[in-house]
Design a protein around this motif. Structure first.
Motif, PDB file in Angstrom:
ATOM      1  N   ILE A  21       0.928   9.372  -6.279  1.00 30.02           N
ATOM      2  CA  ILE A  21       1.021  10.543  -5.518  1.00 30.02           C
ATOM      3  C   ILE A  21       2.174  11.054  -6.348  1.00 30.02           C
ATOM      4  CG2 ILE A  21       2.207  11.787  -3.615  1.00 30.02           C
ATOM      5  CD1 ILE A  21       1.537   9.960  -2.262  1.00 30.02           C
ATOM      6  N   GLY A  22       2.866  10.261  -7.134  1.00 24.39           N
ATOM      7  CA  GLY A  22       4.479  10.622  -8.239  1.00 24.39           C
ATOM      8  C   GLY A  22       3.261  11.002  -9.145  1.00 24.39           C
ATOM      9  N   LEU A  23       1.961  10.181  -9.627  1.00 26.97           N
ATOM     10  CA  LEU A  23       1.965  10.817 -10.986  1.00 26.97           C
ATOM     11  C   LEU A  23       0.698  12.150 -10.556  1.00 26.97           C
ATOM     12  CD1 LEU A  23       0.036   6.655 -12.010  1.00 26.97           C
ATOM     13  CD2 LEU A  23       1.737   8.268 -13.271  1.00 26.97           C
ATOM     14  N   MET A  24       0.608  11.818  -9.857  1.00 25.60           N
ATOM     15  CA  MET A  24       0.148  13.704  -9.694  1.00 25.60           C
ATOM     16  C   MET A  24       0.899  14.330  -9.761  1.00 25.60           C
ATOM     17  SD  MET A  24      -3.000  12.411  -6.323  1.00 25.60           S
ATOM     18  CE  MET A  24      -3.020  13.789  -5.351  1.00 25.60           C
ATOM     19  N   MET A  25       2.468  14.131  -8.956  1.00 23.40           N
ATOM     20  CA  MET A  25       2.458  15.483  -8.920  1.00 23.40           C
ATOM     21  C   MET A  25       3.424  15.078 -10.529  1.00 23.40           C
ATOM     22  SD  MET A  25       2.729  16.631  -5.891  1.00 23.40           S
ATOM     23  CE  MET A  25       3.695  17.862  -6.689  1.00 23.40           C
ATOM     24  N   ALA A  26       4.206  14.475 -11.226  1.00 19.40           N
ATOM     25  CA  ALA A  26       4.120  15.212 -12.767  1.00 19.40           C
ATOM     26  C   ALA A  26       3.196  15.228 -13.345  1.00 19.40           C
ATOM     27  CB  ALA A  26       4.172  12.998 -13.289  1.00 19.40           C
ATOM     28  N   GLY A  27       1.961  15.157 -12.739  1.00 12.34           N
ATOM     29  CA  GLY A  27       0.345  15.753 -13.972  1.00 12.34           C
ATOM     30  C   GLY A  27       0.691  17.314 -13.729  1.00 12.34           C
ATOM     31  N   LEU A  28       0.618  17.613 -12.666  1.00 16.71           N
ATOM     32  CA  LEU A  28       0.782  18.804 -11.695  1.00 16.71           C
ATOM     33  C   LEU A  28       1.684  19.501 -12.397  1.00 16.71           C
ATOM     34  CD1 LEU A  28      -0.526  21.260  -9.901  1.00 16.71           C
ATOM     35  CD2 LEU A  28       1.229  21.051  -8.056  1.00 16.71           C
ATOM     36  N   LEU A  29       3.589  19.191 -12.420  1.00 16.68           N
ATOM     37  CA  LEU A  29       4.348  19.787 -12.558  1.00 16.68           C
ATOM     38  C   LEU A  29       4.015  19.878 -14.261  1.00 16.68           C
ATOM     39  CD1 LEU A  29       7.119  18.337 -10.704  1.00 16.68           C
ATOM     40  CD2 LEU A  29       6.332  20.617 -10.429  1.00 16.68           C
ATOM     41  N   LEU A  75       1.072  -1.289  -0.024  1.00 17.00           N
ATOM     42  CA  LEU A  75      -0.089   0.134   0.388  1.00 17.00           C
ATOM     43  C   LEU A  75       0.743   1.615   0.532  1.00 17.00           C
ATOM     44  CD1 LEU A  75      -3.126  -1.313   2.191  1.00 17.00           C
ATOM     45  CD2 LEU A  75      -2.697  -0.172   0.442  1.00 17.00           C
ATOM     46  N   ILE A  76       2.077   1.291   1.012  1.00 15.21           N
ATOM     47  CA  ILE A  76       2.728   2.720   0.660  1.00 15.21           C
ATOM     48  C   ILE A  76       4.138   2.505  -0.628  1.00 15.21           C
ATOM     49  CG2 ILE A  76       5.167   3.906   1.429  1.00 15.21           C
ATOM     50  CD1 ILE A  76       4.257   1.590   4.171  1.00 15.21           C
ATOM     51  N   VAL A  77       4.116   1.875  -1.267  1.00  9.69           N
ATOM     52  CA  VAL A  77       4.234   1.318  -2.387  1.00  9.69           C
ATOM     53  C   VAL A  77       3.102   2.267  -3.113  1.00  9.69           C
ATOM     54  CG1 VAL A  77       5.361   0.096  -4.392  1.00  9.69           C
ATOM     55  CG2 VAL A  77       6.299  -0.108  -2.760  1.00  9.69           C
ATOM     56  N   LEU A  78       1.358   1.602  -3.434  1.00 12.41           N
ATOM     57  CA  LEU A  78       0.759   2.195  -4.171  1.00 12.41           C
ATOM     58  C   LEU A  78       0.559   3.904  -4.119  1.00 12.41           C
ATOM     59  CD1 LEU A  78      -1.264   1.632  -6.268  1.00 12.41           C
ATOM     60  CD2 LEU A  78      -2.901   1.420  -4.336  1.00 12.41           C
ATOM     61  N   LEU A  79       0.337   3.943  -3.049  1.00  9.46           N
ATOM     62  CA  LEU A  79       0.089   5.492  -3.374  1.00  9.46           C
ATOM     63  C   LEU A  79       1.145   6.492  -2.795  1.00  9.46           C
ATOM     64  CD1 LEU A  79      -1.599   5.476   1.074  1.00  9.46           C
ATOM     65  CD2 LEU A  79      -2.589   6.114  -1.777  1.00  9.46           C
ATOM     66  N   GLY A  80       2.332   5.862  -3.150  1.00 12.17           N
ATOM     67  CA  GLY A  80       3.870   6.740  -3.139  1.00 12.17           C
ATOM     68  C   GLY A  80       3.883   6.590  -5.176  1.00 12.17           C
ATOM     69  N   GLY A  81       3.440   5.741  -5.928  1.00  9.99           N
ATOM     70  CA  GLY A  81       3.431   5.587  -6.704  1.00  9.99           C
ATOM     71  C   GLY A  81       1.527   7.028  -8.209  1.00  9.99           C
TER      72      GLY A  81
END
Length: 178
Positions: free
Chosen positions: A158-166, A150-156
């Motif tokens: 959040i990473g996708l959301m940050m990539a989209g935002l950036l 679950l930690i890896v999934l949530l990290g992924g």
């Protein structure tokens, strides 16, 4: 997407309050991928309570009736009802329990030993406790594996959301420069 999830949660809540999820959830628990673990919890608790009543001197038919009534799963209760009828007809408890779909084989073996040695109540208690302990160990092992996943999934996510935002911010900067 969030609206769909909220709608699904609301529908599940309404169905749960209406009592329409109990049957499918019971079938999922006792026939699904976790059937061994949930069966050990349901039937182990049944064996412990039956063993306590028999050790205290309760008659077999009364103890069976009460122990079956104490099982929280309606499907498990339905599966255990023939045991009460067979016990009243004089069938050995180990034979009756062996016919129950999903009933742990270790409990059946220890019940058979208890019947032959005259220590049925104690053997039922012991076997039920062993089944419950094994189920708890299985749940703990699954939780140990599920936590890091679950930690890896949530990290992924959040990473996708940050990539989209950036990416959006970068495109906005490019548009401003042009």
């Amino acid at each position: 997407m969030a609206l769909d999830g909220g709608l699904a949660a609301a529908v599940a809540l309404v169905l749960g309050r209406a009592g329409l999820l109990a049957g499918p959830l019971d079938r999922l628990l006792l026939a699904g991928p976790w059937r061994r673990t949930t069966g050990a919890l349901f039937y182990g608790g049944f064996a412990v309570s039956l063993g306590v009543m028999l050790t205290a001197g309760a008659p077999m038919s009364d103890a069976l009736r009460l122990a079956i009534g104490g099982v929280r799963s309606e499907l498990a209760k339905t599966r255990l009802q023939p045991v009460l009828r067979q016990a009243r007809q004089g069938v050995a408890l180990s034979e009756a329990l062996q016919a129950v779909n999903g009933f742990p084989a270790t409990v059946v073996r220890l019940v058979s030993v208890g019947e032959s040695t005259g220590a049925l109540g104690r053997m039922l208690q012991r076997s039920g406790k062993l089944e419950e302990d094994a189920a708890v160990r299985d749940i703990e092992a699954a939780a140990r594996l599920l936590g890091p996943a679950l930690i890896v999934l949530l990290g992924g996510l959040i990473g996708l959301m940050m990539a989209g935002l950036l990416s959006g911010v970068t495109e906005l900067g490019q548009a401003a420069l042009n």
